[in-house]
Scaffold this active site. Structure first.
Site, PDB file in Angstrom:
ATOM      1  N   SER A  52      57.757  14.345  96.548  1.00  0.00           N
ATOM      2  CA  SER A  52      56.647  14.967  95.816  1.00  0.00           C
ATOM      3  C   SER A  52      56.976  16.299  95.157  1.00  0.00           C
ATOM      4  O   SER A  52      56.110  16.882  94.491  1.00  0.00           O
ATOM      5  CB  SER A  52      55.441  15.151  96.738  1.00  0.00           C
ATOM      6  OG  SER A  52      54.788  13.924  96.957  1.00  0.00           O
ATOM      7  N   LYS A 100      55.954  16.414  91.627  1.00  0.00           N
ATOM      8  CA  LYS A 100      54.640  16.802  91.111  1.00  0.00           C
ATOM      9  C   LYS A 100      54.644  18.149  90.387  1.00  0.00           C
ATOM     10  O   LYS A 100      53.760  18.414  89.577  1.00  0.00           O
ATOM     11  CB  LYS A 100      53.608  16.808  92.247  1.00  0.00           C
ATOM     12  CG  LYS A 100      53.298  15.427  92.813  1.00  0.00           C
ATOM     13  CD  LYS A 100      52.197  15.487  93.857  1.00  0.00           C
ATOM     14  CE  LYS A 100      51.792  14.110  94.368  1.00  0.00           C
ATOM     15  NZ  LYS A 100      52.788  13.534  95.296  1.00  0.00           N
ATOM     16  N   SER A 157      49.116  17.426  97.819  1.00  0.00           N
ATOM     17  CA  SER A 157      50.130  16.471  97.354  1.00  0.00           C
ATOM     18  C   SER A 157      49.555  15.071  97.164  1.00  0.00           C
ATOM     19  O   SER A 157      50.182  14.066  97.526  1.00  0.00           O
ATOM     20  CB  SER A 157      51.319  16.428  98.334  1.00  0.00           C
ATOM     21  OG  SER A 157      52.478  15.947  97.699  1.00  0.00           O
TER      22      SER A 157
END
Length: 228
Positions: free
Chosen positions: A9, A12, A64
């Site tokens: 993640s 992101k 997240s």
């Protein structure tokens, strides 16, 4: 620093940068779709709910949330393939020469970079005041515009509860990537230090390794200042 690995993640941060550069009004709305919910069972965002895209930035970067990341990529005013291509172009513009991504959440083990590239990414992302603010929030609450409920978001970086002064950070985990974190923090003397941990075996090890790296760097910086 230069070993190519899955980055989970941490992706992101790149998704958020590209979305913000699209110039979309942050007060515009987006709907969580069934496609957004694919492989995102832990999300608190429900299909059919409508949110501002600003709220999706909070959900993607604080807790997240994968559904939020997908919603952002859909809301950027371009086809999905073009959004992903723009993510890879942005990585190259930043000098992230070993980075390649295929989707916006980090769930794919084909989203890959080096720790060095992740350091470049977190530093670039934190130049954006909104990303900097969001990634340093311990908690935030959002509300779907078409439902009467509140959604609490808790930051996945538990080191925010310690004496470390973070300018921002992003965690990540999938099986292929291990436990990851890219962060930037202030030393007691006010110096910026960026540290990245990829592939830790446990969540605890990720945070312990990051804390150790930051404190070691703080000592190095402090010693250098003292000598000068």
């Amino acid at each position: 620093a230069d070993q190519v690995r899955s980055i989970a993640s941490i992706t992101k941060l790149l998704t958020s940068l590209v979305f913000l550069e699209s110039g979309v009004d942050l007060n515009s709305t987006t709907r969580i779709t069934n496609e957004d919910a694919f492989e995102s069972a832990k999300s608190r965002l429900r299909p059919g709910e409508e949110y501002t895209v600003r709220d999706m930035l909070y959900a993607a970067l604080v807790s997240s949330d994968n559904r939020a990341a997908r919603a952002l990529s859909r809301s950027a005013g371009m086809p999905q393939a073009r959004f992903i291509a723009r993510m890879n172009d942005k990585a190259k513009e930043l000098g992230m020469d070993s980075t390649h991504v295929i989707e916006p959440t980090g769930l794919s083990d084909e989203n890959r970079a080096t720790a060095h590239d992740c350091a470049i990414l977190v530093n670039a992302a934190l130049k954006n005041h909104l990303i900097r603010h969001i990634t340093s929030c311990t908690e935030h609450t959002i509300r779907p515009l078409n439902r009467r409920r509140m959604v609490g978001l808790s930051n996945t970086n538990r080191l925010l509860q310690t004496d470390l002064k973070f300018l921002g950070a992003k965690t990540g985990y999938i099986g292929a990537a291990g436990w990851c974190i890219a962060a930037r923090a202030l030393s007691p003397g006010g110096d910026d230090v960026t540290a990245v941990v990829l592939g830790a075996r446990t969540s605890n090890q990720r945070f312990a390794s990051l804390s150790s790296a930051l404190h070691w760097a703080f000592e190095v910086v402090s010693s250098a200042v003292s000598r000068n």
